[in-house]
Motif scaffolding. Sequence first.
Motif, PDB file in Angstrom:
ATOM      1  N   UNK A 210      -4.968  -5.589   1.072  1.00 30.46           N
ATOM      2  CA  UNK A 210      -5.337  -4.293   1.632  1.00 30.46           C
ATOM      3  C   UNK A 210      -4.355  -3.904   2.725  1.00 30.46           C
ATOM      4  N   UNK A 211      -4.007  -2.639   2.731  1.00 26.55           N
ATOM      5  CA  UNK A 211      -3.070  -2.163   3.755  1.00 26.55           C
ATOM      6  C   UNK A 211      -3.852  -1.890   5.030  1.00 26.55           C
ATOM      7  N   UNK A 212      -3.457  -2.553   6.093  1.00 33.35           N
ATOM      8  CA  UNK A 212      -4.147  -2.379   7.375  1.00 33.35           C
ATOM      9  C   UNK A 212      -3.532  -1.189   8.119  1.00 33.35           C
ATOM     10  N   UNK A 213      -4.390  -0.434   8.780  1.00 31.19           N
ATOM     11  CA  UNK A 213      -3.984   0.681   9.670  1.00 31.19           C
ATOM     12  C   UNK A 213      -2.612   1.282   9.308  1.00 31.19           C
ATOM     13  N   UNK A 214      -2.494   1.940   8.148  1.00 27.02           N
ATOM     14  CA  UNK A 214      -1.163   2.342   7.660  1.00 27.02           C
ATOM     15  C   UNK A 214      -0.429   3.346   8.535  1.00 27.02           C
ATOM     16  N   UNK A 215      -1.158   4.115   9.338  1.00 23.09           N
ATOM     17  CA  UNK A 215      -0.498   5.146  10.164  1.00 23.09           C
ATOM     18  C   UNK A 215      -0.750   4.932  11.652  1.00 23.09           C
ATOM     19  N   UNK A 216      -0.994   3.693  12.048  1.00 24.38           N
ATOM     20  CA  UNK A 216      -1.260   3.416  13.466  1.00 24.38           C
ATOM     21  C   UNK A 216       0.006   3.605  14.302  1.00 24.38           C
TER      22      UNK A 216
ATOM     23  N   UNK B 102      -7.209  -2.426  -1.471  1.00 27.98           N
ATOM     24  CA  UNK B 102      -7.922  -1.584  -0.502  1.00 27.98           C
ATOM     25  C   UNK B 102      -6.991  -1.041   0.577  1.00 27.98           C
ATOM     26  N   UNK B 103      -7.476   0.024   1.183  1.00 29.15           N
ATOM     27  CA  UNK B 103      -6.717   0.729   2.203  1.00 29.15           C
ATOM     28  C   UNK B 103      -7.648   0.913   3.396  1.00 29.15           C
TER      29      UNK B 103
ATOM     30  N   UNK C   8      -4.508   8.868  12.991  1.00 26.85           N
ATOM     31  CA  UNK C   8      -4.169   7.872  11.975  1.00 26.85           C
ATOM     32  C   UNK C   8      -5.220   7.831  10.864  1.00 26.85           C
ATOM     33  N   UNK C   9      -6.481   8.116  11.203  1.00 22.02           N
ATOM     34  CA  UNK C   9      -7.540   8.134  10.183  1.00 22.02           C
ATOM     35  C   UNK C   9      -7.370   9.335   9.266  1.00 22.02           C
ATOM     36  N   UNK C  10      -7.054  10.488   9.855  1.00 19.88           N
ATOM     37  CA  UNK C  10      -6.850  11.694   9.034  1.00 19.88           C
ATOM     38  C   UNK C  10      -5.694  11.472   8.067  1.00 19.88           C
ATOM     39  N   UNK C  11      -4.630  10.860   8.572  1.00 22.05           N
ATOM     40  CA  UNK C  11      -3.461  10.612   7.721  1.00 22.05           C
ATOM     41  C   UNK C  11      -3.778   9.582   6.635  1.00 22.05           C
ATOM     42  N   UNK C  12      -4.559   8.567   6.998  1.00 22.02           N
ATOM     43  CA  UNK C  12      -4.894   7.519   6.012  1.00 22.02           C
ATOM     44  C   UNK C  12      -5.803   8.084   4.924  1.00 22.02           C
ATOM     45  N   UNK C  13      -6.746   8.937   5.317  1.00 17.52           N
ATOM     46  CA  UNK C  13      -7.640   9.521   4.312  1.00 17.52           C
ATOM     47  C   UNK C  13      -6.863  10.491   3.418  1.00 17.52           C
ATOM     48  N   UNK C  14      -5.905  11.181   4.010  1.00 15.69           N
ATOM     49  CA  UNK C  14      -5.044  12.062   3.205  1.00 15.69           C
ATOM     50  C   UNK C  14      -4.279  11.245   2.148  1.00 15.69           C
ATOM     51  N   UNK C  15      -3.717  10.128   2.570  1.00 12.53           N
ATOM     52  CA  UNK C  15      -3.012   9.255   1.622  1.00 12.53           C
ATOM     53  C   UNK C  15      -3.963   8.747   0.544  1.00 12.53           C
TER      54      UNK C  15
ATOM     55  N   UNK D 151      -7.422   3.481  -8.436  1.00 20.02           N
ATOM     56  CA  UNK D 151      -8.728   3.001  -7.989  1.00 20.02           C
ATOM     57  C   UNK D 151      -8.514   2.108  -6.774  1.00 20.02           C
ATOM     58  N   UNK D 152      -8.384   2.716  -5.631  1.00 20.04           N
ATOM     59  CA  UNK D 152      -8.097   1.972  -4.413  1.00 20.04           C
ATOM     60  C   UNK D 152      -9.279   2.173  -3.468  1.00 20.04           C
ATOM     61  N   UNK D 153      -9.757   1.079  -2.906  1.00 17.87           N
ATOM     62  CA  UNK D 153     -10.991   1.092  -2.116  1.00 17.87           C
ATOM     63  C   UNK D 153     -10.689   1.414  -0.658  1.00 17.87           C
ATOM     64  N   UNK D 154     -11.461   2.322  -0.091  1.00 15.68           N
ATOM     65  CA  UNK D 154     -11.326   2.609   1.342  1.00 15.68           C
ATOM     66  C   UNK D 154     -12.203   1.639   2.129  1.00 15.68           C
ATOM     67  N   UNK D 155     -11.644   1.081   3.201  1.00 17.76           N
ATOM     68  CA  UNK D 155     -12.416   0.202   4.081  1.00 17.76           C
ATOM     69  C   UNK D 155     -12.214   0.632   5.535  1.00 17.76           C
ATOM     70  N   UNK D 156     -13.034   0.054   6.390  1.00 20.81           N
ATOM     71  CA  UNK D 156     -12.879   0.230   7.826  1.00 20.81           C
ATOM     72  C   UNK D 156     -12.619  -1.153   8.433  1.00 20.81           C
TER      73      UNK D 156
END
Lengths: 153, 319
Positions: free
Chosen positions: B108-114, B137-138, B151-158, B168-173
């Motif tokens: 899973x990619x952690x905090x991709x736009x931090x 997961x992302x 960073x959340x807005x950008x990650x959700x956009x991605x 089929x990529x899973x969103x996580x927190x």
Amino acid sequence: MILYERHYNWTPEDTRRDIPFAFCCPSNIKRLLITFTFSPGAEQQPERCEMAVERALTRYYDRYPRDIQPMQSEQFFPIKNLITLSLERDGVYLGNAHRWQTEQVHILTTKHASRGFEPPCAMEGTWAGMLHIHEILSQVCEGYLRVEGSEDA
Amino acid sequence: MKWYPVELHTHTEHSDGDFTPTQLVQAAKARGFAGVALTDHNTKSGATEFNAAIEKSGLTGVHGIEWTTYWGHMLVLGEYTYTDWRGVTPDMIDEAIKRIHDHCGLVGIAHPFALSNPVNTGYHWEFQIADWQAVDFLEVWSRDNAPCKVQSLRAIELWEQLLNRGCHITATSGRDWHREDTRSYAHTYVGIEDELNEQNVLQAIRDSRICLAAGPLLTMQAETAQGPVYPGQQTESGNVTLKLCMDDQTMPHDWDRTAIIPEKIVLVQNGEVIETLPVCAEQTVTVRTQKGWLRADLIGRYFGREEQRIALTNPIWTA
């Protein structure tokens, strides 16, 4: 017995570089003591920090307005330099001390290892490692690495 | 289906966290988590103590590591051995992900736009992924105050771009939990029908049976003649009947009920809002859907800020 010793001088251009090192551990050695230090631990000069953090903020916000999540460069000062150390023995990865301390001592025996590392199944063998230069913002950063072997566990 | 809160991104003193592995497990239990992953930076050296603490606590433990590289941070869960993170350059990441999958791990990619260098080294994702379908997961929400962060807005956009491409990529927190504090964090919930254990948590992530919530938990299922269809699963497009449930009793000690106020539910299809619904504990609604994906978001007030996304489901696929 000193198995490895080296002084380093790094600059910001070394950021994102791996510095490999290797040493042989003879059969009589029961314990390794690894000392790693670097200095300075952080860049204190506001002008240098300001430029670098502003670049990071520009990249962070991208096309989004800054008032969504206001941040000021100064809140992140001083900027720490980060260099970490990883180890392997005979090709088996043992771990990484990923932490901020500028003076680190790591002890490894077959029964115990400092945090970040797993104990090796034997001490004798070819050891290798890397210093990972995650970030150097200071104009010059001096490092020192020493590996000592001891016959007493 | 039961929804369990789990924390999938943590650190201990085996890297740069303040917790011992035992303290981490105790803190997770005290906050009401049912499961917790250990994901120290580039090491699994805390695993032995973590296992013992998990055994005592009755929580479910997930083994992991956070690849902490110059080009991005990647969470690896459930891999039974190490894949060496060192020397993996941006164009080598697909090969590395394949090796991790061969060892039964999830990535899973952690905090991709931090915020990244020089403040947080390597936080911004720069690896060049050719096959996004391989990413499990992302982490679209990271650390405290997640709903309001750029960073959340950008990650959700991605994430939505990838969903629109059929990935089929899973969103996580991820709490990216290093130490205790009193800030506001979101939670990841895994949907599990059988026993709660490590393998079932990993399978829920693989299957996208995941909901995220900064406050009340919002869950969604489609009602079909063949039985319920959950996030990550597929149903036929056209008229889809959805059951939406909101649980505001979840994680009672870990979010501020006076500051996080749900106001409406929106259904999002392929990135567009197709329906706005009132907030209630349980409701059933039939909506007209196209081919693609369908998600539910809970919108509301978050610490004084209006119109914030305070919970979301992973999507149901409409074929």
